[in-house]
Design an enzyme around this catalytic site. Structure first.
Site, PDB file in Angstrom:
ATOM      1  N   ASP A  41       0.815  -1.219   0.000  1.00 47.05           N
ATOM      2  CA  ASP A  41       0.000   0.000   0.000  1.00 47.05           C
ATOM      3  C   ASP A  41       0.847   1.268   0.000  1.00 47.05           C
ATOM      4  O   ASP A  41       0.421   2.323   0.456  1.00 47.05           O
ATOM      5  CB  ASP A  41      -0.997  -0.017   1.170  1.00 47.05           C
ATOM      6  CG  ASP A  41      -0.334  -0.409   2.465  1.00 47.05           C
ATOM      7  OD1 ASP A  41       0.901  -0.557   2.474  1.00 47.05           O
ATOM      8  OD2 ASP A  41      -1.051  -0.555   3.468  1.00 47.05           O
ATOM      9  N   HIS A 244      22.998   4.864 -19.420  1.00 46.06           N
ATOM     10  CA  HIS A 244      21.941   5.107 -18.437  1.00 46.06           C
ATOM     11  C   HIS A 244      22.250   4.409 -17.113  1.00 46.06           C
ATOM     12  O   HIS A 244      21.368   3.823 -16.483  1.00 46.06           O
ATOM     13  CB  HIS A 244      20.586   4.634 -18.995  1.00 46.06           C
ATOM     14  CG  HIS A 244      20.087   5.495 -20.116  1.00 46.06           C
ATOM     15  ND1 HIS A 244      19.176   5.075 -21.051  1.00 46.06           N
ATOM     16  CD2 HIS A 244      20.397   6.773 -20.464  1.00 46.06           C
ATOM     17  CE1 HIS A 244      18.942   6.051 -21.919  1.00 46.06           C
ATOM     18  NE2 HIS A 244      19.669   7.088 -21.589  1.00 46.06           N
ATOM     19  N   ASP A 261      25.090  12.882 -14.596  1.00 44.64           N
ATOM     20  CA  ASP A 261      23.975  13.399 -15.387  1.00 44.64           C
ATOM     21  C   ASP A 261      22.819  13.541 -14.410  1.00 44.64           C
ATOM     22  O   ASP A 261      22.198  12.544 -14.020  1.00 44.64           O
ATOM     23  CB  ASP A 261      23.639  12.415 -16.523  1.00 44.64           C
ATOM     24  CG  ASP A 261      22.546  12.924 -17.457  1.00 44.64           C
ATOM     25  OD1 ASP A 261      21.856  13.894 -17.099  1.00 44.64           O
ATOM     26  OD2 ASP A 261      22.378  12.325 -18.535  1.00 44.64           O
ATOM     27  N   ASP A 272      18.341  19.224 -17.466  1.00 43.56           N
ATOM     28  CA  ASP A 272      19.011  17.959 -17.807  1.00 43.56           C
ATOM     29  C   ASP A 272      20.471  18.312 -18.089  1.00 43.56           C
ATOM     30  O   ASP A 272      20.775  18.834 -19.163  1.00 43.56           O
ATOM     31  CB  ASP A 272      18.304  17.358 -19.031  1.00 43.56           C
ATOM     32  CG  ASP A 272      18.851  15.990 -19.417  1.00 43.56           C
ATOM     33  OD1 ASP A 272      19.713  15.464 -18.696  1.00 43.56           O
ATOM     34  OD2 ASP A 272      18.401  15.460 -20.460  1.00 43.56           O
ATOM     35  N   HIS A 351      24.477   7.834 -29.278  1.00 39.29           N
ATOM     36  CA  HIS A 351      23.172   8.493 -29.131  1.00 39.29           C
ATOM     37  C   HIS A 351      23.150   9.786 -29.938  1.00 39.29           C
ATOM     38  O   HIS A 351      24.144  10.150 -30.544  1.00 39.29           O
ATOM     39  CB  HIS A 351      22.835   8.739 -27.652  1.00 39.29           C
ATOM     40  CG  HIS A 351      23.841   9.552 -26.884  1.00 39.29           C
ATOM     41  ND1 HIS A 351      23.917  10.925 -26.965  1.00 39.29           N
ATOM     42  CD2 HIS A 351      24.821   9.183 -26.014  1.00 39.29           C
ATOM     43  CE1 HIS A 351      24.873  11.361 -26.157  1.00 39.29           C
ATOM     44  NE2 HIS A 351      25.452  10.321 -25.581  1.00 39.29           N
ATOM     45  N   HIS A 355      17.698  16.439 -27.322  1.00 34.12           N
ATOM     46  CA  HIS A 355      16.250  16.184 -27.385  1.00 34.12           C
ATOM     47  C   HIS A 355      15.550  17.432 -26.875  1.00 34.12           C
ATOM     48  O   HIS A 355      16.159  18.265 -26.208  1.00 34.12           O
ATOM     49  CB  HIS A 355      15.896  14.959 -26.527  1.00 34.12           C
ATOM     50  CG  HIS A 355      16.483  14.995 -25.143  1.00 34.12           C
ATOM     51  ND1 HIS A 355      15.907  15.691 -24.112  1.00 34.12           N
ATOM     52  CD2 HIS A 355      17.624  14.468 -24.619  1.00 34.12           C
ATOM     53  CE1 HIS A 355      16.650  15.550 -23.016  1.00 34.12           C
ATOM     54  NE2 HIS A 355      17.710  14.830 -23.295  1.00 34.12           N
ATOM     55  N   HIS A 362      12.579  14.119 -21.779  1.00 29.86           N
ATOM     56  CA  HIS A 362      12.602  13.930 -23.229  1.00 29.86           C
ATOM     57  C   HIS A 362      11.258  14.465 -23.701  1.00 29.86           C
ATOM     58  O   HIS A 362      10.269  13.749 -23.763  1.00 29.86           O
ATOM     59  CB  HIS A 362      12.778  12.449 -23.589  1.00 29.86           C
ATOM     60  CG  HIS A 362      14.144  11.944 -23.214  1.00 29.86           C
ATOM     61  ND1 HIS A 362      14.541  10.655 -23.390  1.00 29.86           N
ATOM     62  CD2 HIS A 362      15.218  12.570 -22.688  1.00 29.86           C
ATOM     63  CE1 HIS A 362      15.795  10.500 -22.978  1.00 29.86           C
ATOM     64  NE2 HIS A 362      16.220  11.657 -22.541  1.00 29.86           N
ATOM     65  N   GLU A 385      24.171  17.512 -25.953  1.00 28.06           N
ATOM     66  CA  GLU A 385      24.858  16.560 -25.087  1.00 28.06           C
ATOM     67  C   GLU A 385      25.677  15.507 -25.820  1.00 28.06           C
ATOM     68  O   GLU A 385      25.428  14.309 -25.677  1.00 28.06           O
ATOM     69  CB  GLU A 385      23.840  15.857 -24.182  1.00 28.06           C
ATOM     70  CG  GLU A 385      22.608  15.292 -24.905  1.00 28.06           C
ATOM     71  CD  GLU A 385      21.713  14.490 -23.975  1.00 28.06           C
ATOM     72  OE1 GLU A 385      22.245  13.650 -23.233  1.00 28.06           O
ATOM     73  OE2 GLU A 385      20.500  14.711 -23.988  1.00 28.06           O
ATOM     74  N   TYR A 389      32.305   7.456 -25.404  1.00 33.18           N
ATOM     75  CA  TYR A 389      32.324   6.395 -24.389  1.00 33.18           C
ATOM     76  C   TYR A 389      33.185   5.259 -24.905  1.00 33.18           C
ATOM     77  O   TYR A 389      32.858   4.654 -25.935  1.00 33.18           O
ATOM     78  CB  TYR A 389      30.899   5.895 -24.112  1.00 33.18           C
ATOM     79  CG  TYR A 389      29.900   7.025 -23.968  1.00 33.18           C
ATOM     80  CD1 TYR A 389      29.683   7.641 -22.732  1.00 33.18           C
ATOM     81  CD2 TYR A 389      29.211   7.520 -25.088  1.00 33.18           C
ATOM     82  CE1 TYR A 389      28.794   8.692 -22.611  1.00 33.18           C
ATOM     83  CE2 TYR A 389      28.321   8.579 -24.972  1.00 33.18           C
ATOM     84  CZ  TYR A 389      28.113   9.163 -23.741  1.00 33.18           C
ATOM     85  OH  TYR A 389      27.227  10.219 -23.627  1.00 33.18           O
ATOM     86  N   ARG A 407      30.513  12.823 -21.168  1.00 39.92           N
ATOM     87  CA  ARG A 407      29.384  13.520 -21.783  1.00 39.92           C
ATOM     88  C   ARG A 407      29.337  14.918 -21.182  1.00 39.92           C
ATOM     89  O   ARG A 407      29.615  15.084 -19.985  1.00 39.92           O
ATOM     90  CB  ARG A 407      28.061  12.776 -21.526  1.00 39.92           C
ATOM     91  CG  ARG A 407      26.849  13.509 -22.099  1.00 39.92           C
ATOM     92  CD  ARG A 407      25.589  12.631 -22.224  1.00 39.92           C
ATOM     93  NE  ARG A 407      25.048  12.164 -20.975  1.00 39.92           N
ATOM     94  CZ  ARG A 407      25.142  10.913 -20.535  1.00 39.92           C
ATOM     95  NH1 ARG A 407      25.782  10.007 -21.252  1.00 39.92           N
ATOM     96  NH2 ARG A 407      24.616  10.564 -19.374  1.00 39.92           N
ATOM     97  N   GLU A 409      26.580  18.077 -21.130  1.00 38.91           N
ATOM     98  CA  GLU A 409      25.191  18.358 -21.515  1.00 38.91           C
ATOM     99  C   GLU A 409      24.712  19.675 -20.926  1.00 38.91           C
ATOM    100  O   GLU A 409      24.812  19.896 -19.719  1.00 38.91           O
ATOM    101  CB  GLU A 409      24.281  17.215 -21.020  1.00 38.91           C
ATOM    102  CG  GLU A 409      22.810  17.457 -21.300  1.00 38.91           C
ATOM    103  CD  GLU A 409      21.928  16.255 -20.952  1.00 38.91           C
ATOM    104  OE1 GLU A 409      22.312  15.489 -20.034  1.00 38.91           O
ATOM    105  OE2 GLU A 409      20.874  16.100 -21.591  1.00 38.91           O
TER     106      GLU A 409
HETATM  107  N1  GLY Z   1      19.284  12.368 -18.623  1.00 46.05           N
HETATM  108  C1  GLY Z   1      18.821  11.722 -19.779  1.00 46.05           C
HETATM  109  C2  GLY Z   1      19.349  12.349 -20.995  1.00 46.05           C
HETATM  110  O1  GLY Z   1      20.361  12.995 -20.945  1.00 46.05           O
HETATM  111  O2  GLY Z   1      18.762  12.304 -22.028  1.00 46.05           O
HETATM  112 MN    MN Z   2      21.005  13.984 -19.233  1.00 42.40          MN
HETATM  113 MN    MN Z   3      19.459  14.679 -22.073  1.00 39.77          MN
END
Ligand code: GLY
Ligand code: MN
Ligand code: MN
Length: 440
Positions: A41, A244, A261, A272, A351, A355, A362, A385, A389, A407, A409
């Protein structure tokens, strides 16, 4: 300090715009998100459905907003939970029907329990239903039941709507363009993220753990009345190469990089932000070499995030710099144009460069219109971003490149003149990071 709630005038403007696009003889039905069970619950922290939030700002589950343009007795009707002394003692305050009218601009509000009785009557008078099918499947079934009730009673003169139109199609395009007040909320979310990342850089030492650094970030978020927009990624060493990664469970080792991140969400609006820095405060030669390539790619991408450019131009700029950089340091061999055409860079950069960003991390909004990339326009917000890697499973990689994941971003608002980096002010040049970390 930025006011946390958007002005009601803005919510009203959104609903007006949507209703104008819907036209007469139409009804929009927008359910809230449901509470989700974490165990027995206990629920997960409630997060409102972003479209419902965009149109109502109403904070509770078990609510349904109904918009009927041109309806004389009221165009905006809310179904929501009733005030209830017992329930409020256990679970907290409720807005109730009076509050839905006085604080959230509903023309009329009814208990959610009465929806089966009232909604078929509202549907009956309309030809077109705007609704997002497939998001809340139990609610889809109820809507079909209400429509079928009307169909079954056609012989006694009841008529069912005969056109069903995707509501998302209209709302998501509206959400793509951020107003001045939305940008103020996003700027604040980004500022809090800057503070959190700065704190992480200051406190980080070899021997600490990923979760301890995550704790510093969460501390900063909650101190500023924000929450994480997504589970924070805090990955040291080989974990920085996992896109991720959210286990955040390992010890941070001298000589490794740390990729964070993490973004704050303020009043529903996300930031982000990613930074990568050395656990011990000094980049090694190979780490620096990779880092400089990513930074140059990110700067090139931001320079291409301009009004009038198309969606993919920042990505193309980043790919060019990354590929040339990988070739210059010997991780790729051959002609840069050919390497790009063959997508060889994807071994290290798998990637896209960004976005849309907004109520969803996203965020919604089409990236292509018909066959063409969308043209960037003032008010759009996107992330930039790029990353590199080193493949974590690869044994044929020269020792010195292993365990390097980078990365960088930032959140970028397209403006009339160019762009504004909402997360600007968070160090990303090698010297600035090293200076900040040396300061402690
Ligand atoms: N934190 C997820 C991305 O960078 O898209
Ligand atoms: Mn991110
Ligand atoms: Mn992102």
């Amino acid at each position: 300090m930025t006011t946390k709630r958007l002005p009601q005038s803005e919510l009203k403007r959104r609903r007006r715009l949507l209703m104008d696009m819907m036209g007469d003889n139409a009804i929009a039905i927008v359910p809230s998100a449901n509470e989700l069970i974490r165990n027995r619950d206990v629920h997960y922290p409630f997060r409102q459905d972003s479209d419902f939030m965009y149109l109502t700002d109403f904070p509770e589950p078990e609510a349904v907003a109904v918009l009927i343009p041109g309806r004389e007795q009221g165009e905006f009707i809310m179904f929501c939970r009733e005030r209830d002394v017992e329930k409020e003692i256990w679970n907290g305050w409720r807005v109730g029907q009076e509050g839905a009218v006085s604080d959230y601009g509903a023309d009329d509000a009814f208990p959610i329990e009465d929806i089966d009785e009232i909604l078929p009557g509202l549907l009956e008078q309309q030809k077109r239903v705007y609704y997002t099918m497939g998001r809340y499947t139990a609610f889809d079934g109820r809507l079909l039941d209400w429509v079928n009730q009307l169909r079954a009673n056609s012989r006694i003169g009841r008529s069912a709507p005969h056109q069903f139109i995707d509501l998302e199609f209209l709302v998501h395009d509206m959400r793509l363009f951020k107003s001045r007040s939305e940008v103020a909320l996003m700027r604040r979310a980004a500022e809090v993220s800057i503070r959190a990342h700065t704190r992480a850089m200051r406190v980080c030492r070899p021997g600490m753990t990923e979760y301890q650094i995550e704790a510093e970030i969460l501390h900063t978020f909650r101190q500023a009345d924000t929450e994480p927009a997504y589970p924070s990624i805090v990955g040291g060493g080989i974990n920085s190469c996992i896109l991720h990664y959210t286990d955040n469970c390992c010890e941070l080792r001298d000589g490794d990089l740390l990729l964070i991140d993490a973004g704050a969400e303020y009043s529903g609006y996300a930031s982000d932000v990613t930074r990568t820095f050395p656990v011990n405060g000094r980049f090694s030669g190979p780490q620096r070499a990779i880092y400089e390539v990513v930074l140059a790619a990110q700067e090139a991408a931001i320079e291409n995030a301009l009004p009038g450019r198309h969606w993919n131009e920042p990505h193309e700029a980043a790919v060019k710099v990354l590929t040339e950089g990988l070739r210059d340091i010997g991780l790729l061999n051959g002609d840069a144009a050919q390497l790009i055409e063959d997508e060889d860079y994807k071994k290290f950069f798998m990637h896209k460069t960004g976005h849309w960003l907004g109520l969803d991390v996203h965020d919604v909004g089409d990236y292509k219109v018909d066959e063409d990339w969308r043209i960037l326009e003032p008010g759009m917000v996107l992330t930039v971003e790029p990353g590199l890697y080193m493949p974590p499973h690869s044994n044929d990689l020269d020792e010195r490149w292993r365990h390097i994941g980078v990365r960088i971003e930032d959140d970028v608002l397209i403006t009339r003149e160019g762009n504004e980096v909402l997360s600007d002010g968070l160090p990303k040049k090698v010297d600035d990071i090293e200076a900040l970390m040396a300061d402690g």
